[in-house]
Write an enzyme that holds these catalytic residues in place. Structure first.
Site, PDB file in Angstrom:
ATOM      1  N   SER A 101      47.064  37.046  31.726  1.00  0.00           N
ATOM      2  CA  SER A 101      45.996  36.319  33.558  1.00  0.00           C
ATOM      3  C   SER A 101      45.249  35.353  32.250  1.00  0.00           C
ATOM      4  CB  SER A 101      45.671  37.863  33.969  1.00  0.00           C
ATOM      5  OG  SER A 101      44.763  37.503  35.333  1.00  0.00           O
ATOM      6  N   ASP A 245      43.193  31.243  37.879  1.00  0.00           N
ATOM      7  CA  ASP A 245      43.345  31.309  36.634  1.00  0.00           C
ATOM      8  C   ASP A 245      44.798  31.392  36.041  1.00  0.00           C
ATOM      9  OD1 ASP A 245      44.769  33.580  37.982  1.00  0.00           O
ATOM     10  OD2 ASP A 245      43.545  35.075  36.334  1.00  0.00           O
ATOM     11  N   ASP A 247      48.035  32.929  35.684  1.00  0.00           N
ATOM     12  CA  ASP A 247      49.059  33.667  36.182  1.00  0.00           C
ATOM     13  C   ASP A 247      48.193  33.157  37.803  1.00  0.00           C
ATOM     14  OD1 ASP A 247      47.092  35.666  37.159  1.00  0.00           O
ATOM     15  OD2 ASP A 247      48.621  37.490  36.858  1.00  0.00           O
ATOM     16  N   ASP A 249      46.900  34.643  40.003  1.00  0.00           N
ATOM     17  CA  ASP A 249      46.584  35.808  41.074  1.00  0.00           C
ATOM     18  C   ASP A 249      45.244  35.549  41.645  1.00  0.00           C
ATOM     19  OD1 ASP A 249      45.595  36.802  38.645  1.00  0.00           O
ATOM     20  OD2 ASP A 249      46.728  38.558  38.927  1.00  0.00           O
TER      21      ASP A 249
END
Length: 449
Positions: A101, A245, A247, A249
């Site tokens: 992440s 960010d 990833d 999400d």
């Protein structure tokens, strides 16, 4: 029963150190594949972000799943929420995301999704851990017969499918034409997706931090480091900026003045829009870290508010328990269950843009009805894995009591250990920023001692 390997967001750590090693990843793939196969799973879809270690871990997990008799579909670099969506649309039985992440490139993680796009439940994770322990400690990993080994295929049109899904969230009656948007993809998984979504909806897009090299993901950019986005918005005289960010999400905004609009403020915008459009269903779910200003603003609109434990999985649990649809965290994890089963930065950004257009206001104007209370967060990094012992120590407990006495009814204190990093997070919120800072430092020093 506590989990040994799975944290609040899958398995995560520093690459090359247990558990983020090729050997562990292969055994995790085998254990997960064995558990999922017992419930009828035949194919698992794997996506990853742009970290250089993703190639290594992808191959190891792929080998473990194949050894368990599970077919594998590879989609390459792809946002976490895209994997959750694609697992469903490609009729896979589960999804795997290889990502840490918002963490630096030298960290990585592995998390699983069910075929409905939700994270695996605690029972499944515990069952996987039990098998994993046997594989690690007793060399109990077994391979199915050669004829039953899982096959592997690569999906080449995954990005295009996800772009169309995102665009489908946005009203057909509206267009982003006339808006100038700076998009910061954090050199992460959405670098080839997010800018195209906004362009195809009509916006003029200035794309930054969209050239991943395996090492620059989240490096002074993206949703956790907004300086470059703030500068770009001002320099390009843009209407707003959007930061994802690594990833994708989570999402953060910057208004045309360069001011940050965080996850709590995004929840306020979505709630206000839903209220005005007559589509508000129930209330809003935040977390223990949500700013008190959000709760006050929602109360002013007669919208109920509940706090879940920190972590988007707990926000989802609270949403399902209440039957509500919208929730999230100040860090930018935003969930709208009418549109996606997990936190989706691109989807959330489109909902905010739609709210702005419907209200015929700028981002700065639409968010002005919520006044944030000063909130100080200090992350104390641990040298050993003894967060619970520290939190329960007399020194820390006494420091909290004394800080709460100083704050009285004008603030609150929250201490918690991170589920993804060796940290204890100290948060103090009050009507006075100097008081918040002083008490947060006082408690943080007690934790350090």
């Amino acid at each position: 029963m506590s989990r040994k390997y799975f944290g609040t967001d899958g398995v995560r750590g520093k690459v090359g150190e247990f558990p983020i090693t090729p050997d562990f990843a292969m055994k995790l793939g085998w254990a997960a594949g064995t558990v999922l196969a017992s419930s009828g799973t035949k194919e698992v879809l794997i996506g990853k972000d742009t970290r250089i270690s993703g190639y290594m871990l992808e191959s190891a997990i792929e080998a473990g799943l194949s050894a368990a008799g599970i077919n594998v579909a590879l989609v390459g670099p792809m946002p976490t929420p895209a994997v959750a969506y694609l697992a469903s649309t490609f009729r896979a039985d589960a999804g795997v995301v290889i990502s840490a992440s918002h963490n630096p490139f030298y960290d990585n993680g592995i998390k699983f999704f069910s075929n409905s796009g939700t994270k695996l439940n605690d029972e499944q994770e515990l069952e996987i851990e039990a098998l994993l322990d046997k594989a690690i400690n007793h060399n109990a990993m077994q391979c199915v017969e050669s004829a039953e080994l899982g096959k592997v295929r690569r999906i080449n049109d995954a990005a295009g499918r996800y772009i169309e899904f995102c665009k489908g969230v946005f009203s057909n009656e509206l267009s982003l034409a006339g808006l100038k948007i700076v998009v910061d993809s954090a050199n992460g998984a959405a670098y080839h997706i997010a800018p195209n979504v906004y362009r195809e909806l009509g916006a003029e897009v200035v794309s930054i931090n969209d050239k991943p090299n395996g090492l620059n993901i989240n490096a002074e950019c993206g949703a956790t480091s907004l300086d470059s986005l703030q500068t770009a918005v001002i320099v390009h005289e843009a209407d707003l900026g959007i930061a994802l960010d690594g990833d994708a999400d989570r999402v953060m905004f910057v208004d045309h003045n360069g001011h940050v609009v965080d996850g709590d403020q995004i929840l306020y915008i979505l709630a206000k829009s839903a209220k005005q459009q007559g589509t508000m269903s129930g209330g809003i779910v935040g977390t223990l870290m949500s700013n008190l200003g959000l709760e006050i603003a929602l109360k002013g609109m007669d919208i109920p508010f509940k706090r879940a434990k920190v972590g988007d999985r707990y926000v989802v649990e609270q949403l399902k328990e209440t039957g509500w649809r919208i929730g999230g965290e100040g860090s930018g994890h935003i969930l709208h269950l009418d549109h996606a089963s997990t936190g989706d930065g691109v989807v959330a950004s489109l909902l905010v843009l739609q709210a702005i257009l419907e209200a015929q206001q700028s981002l700065a104007e639409i968010v002005s009805g919520m006044k944030k209370l000063p909130q100080v967060l200090i992350n104390v990094r641990l040298l050993t894995n003894n967060a619970d012992e520290i939190l329960n120590s007399n020194v820390v407990q006494q420091a909290v009591i004394e800080a709460e006495s100083v704050l009285a009814e004008n603030g609150r204190v929250l201490l918690r250990k991170s589920g993804t990093e060796p940290l204890i997070r100290v948060m103090v919120e009050s009507t006075d920023v100097e008081m918040s800072q002083a008490q947060a430092e006082y408690i943080a020093n007690a934790v350090r001692s």
